[in-house]
Design a protein around this motif. Structure first.
Motif, short mmCIF file in Angstrom:
data_model
loop_
_atom_site.label_atom_id
_atom_site.label_comp_id
_atom_site.label_asym_id
_atom_site.label_seq_id
_atom_site.Cartn_x
_atom_site.Cartn_y
_atom_site.Cartn_z
N SER A 95 11.71 -36.95 8.75
CA SER A 95 11.74 -38.41 8.90
C SER A 95 13.15 -38.97 9.06
O SER A 95 13.32 -40.08 9.55
N LYS A 120 6.54 -43.80 -7.69
CA LYS A 120 7.24 -44.89 -6.98
C LYS A 120 8.12 -45.73 -7.90
O LYS A 120 8.97 -46.47 -7.43
N VAL A 161 10.10 -33.59 4.14
CA VAL A 161 9.85 -34.97 4.56
C VAL A 161 11.16 -35.60 5.05
O VAL A 161 11.20 -36.26 6.10
N GLU A 162 12.23 -35.38 4.29
CA GLU A 162 13.53 -35.94 4.67
C GLU A 162 14.01 -35.38 6.01
O GLU A 162 14.51 -36.13 6.87
N GLU A 187 14.90 -39.86 6.63
CA GLU A 187 15.10 -40.80 5.53
C GLU A 187 14.92 -40.08 4.20
O GLU A 187 14.19 -39.10 4.11
N SER A 188 15.60 -40.59 3.16
CA SER A 188 15.45 -39.96 1.85
C SER A 188 14.03 -40.21 1.33
O SER A 188 13.37 -41.18 1.70
N TYR A 189 13.57 -39.30 0.51
CA TYR A 189 12.22 -39.39 -0.05
C TYR A 189 12.29 -39.03 -1.52
O TYR A 189 13.14 -38.23 -1.94
N ARG A 190 11.37 -39.56 -2.29
CA ARG A 190 11.33 -39.29 -3.72
C ARG A 190 11.08 -37.80 -3.98
O ARG A 190 10.53 -37.08 -3.15
N TYR A 241 9.81 -32.77 -0.64
CA TYR A 241 10.64 -33.92 -0.33
C TYR A 241 11.72 -33.60 0.69
O TYR A 241 12.06 -34.43 1.54
#
Length: 192
Positions: free
Chosen positions: A102, A144, A98-99, A104-107, A95
């Motif tokens: 991107s 999700k 990914v953050e 953006e925050s991610y799970r 995660y």
């Protein structure tokens, strides 16, 4: 009419012979497999049909008890792994990557890698293809809806899916399977 009846009788006889040959050939092939192979493949097919997802059908999935944080689960898994003498050989906080990429925050998604290197070496000495199963991974995933889950590759196919492993190696592989399942079970309830 008699000719048609004889043709159908001949077709029936040929079908019975063909079925018998197929059963005998299947048994000859399966005789070279581990005794648990049929059950493993049957469960695999049932899971694929049920989920319609090959990845979902080949993993173990355990829900994390409500109220536990990723840190609680992680600490529990590491404690259990240490208790059961399996090394934590790496972690991948997916995660965070990914953050970073991107913006953006991610799970929460983090992969934990556990290994008994001596067992791993014996598996590799048996077949280099087992390297794809190494190290044993447990992934903590926030779905999700915010629920945490633990996932690991179902090792039954590796253990029982082909010709029988040498007895000592099979015993070690089954032990590692039990350890991974215990880490997942106890991690999912925060048991130290």
């Amino acid at each position: 009419m008699r000719v048609i009846r004889n043709v159908f009788a001949l077709i029936g006889l040929l079908a019975v012979i063909a079925a018998g040959v197929a059963v005998v050939q299947t048994r000859v092939v399966l005789d070279g497999f581990d005794p648990g192979a049929v059950q493993v493949y049957q469960e695999l097919i049932e899971n694929i049909v049920k989920t319609r997802n090959a990845a979902e059908a080949t993993v173990w999935k355990v829900p994390v008890e409500e109220g536990l944080t990723p840190e609680d689960v992680e600490q529990s898994m590491k404690t259990v792994a240490n208790e059961l003498n399996i090394s934590n050989v790496g972690e991948l906080p997916l995660y965070k990557d990914v953050e970073a990429k991107s913006g953006e925050s991610y799970r929460f998604v983090k992969i934990y890698m556990f290994c008994n290197s001596l067992t791993a070496a014996r598996m590799l000495d048996y077949s280099d293809a087992f390297s794809a199963y190494l190290p044993c991974r447990i992934t903590m995933v926030e779905d999700k809806q915010g629920q945490l889950w633990l996932y690991a590759l179902n090792m039954d196919l590796m253990i029982h899916g082909g010709e029988p492993l040498p007895p000592a190696l099979k015993e070690e592989a089954v032990h590692v399977k039990k350890v991974i399942l215990e880490i997942m079970r106890r991690g999912s309830i925060g048991d130290f």
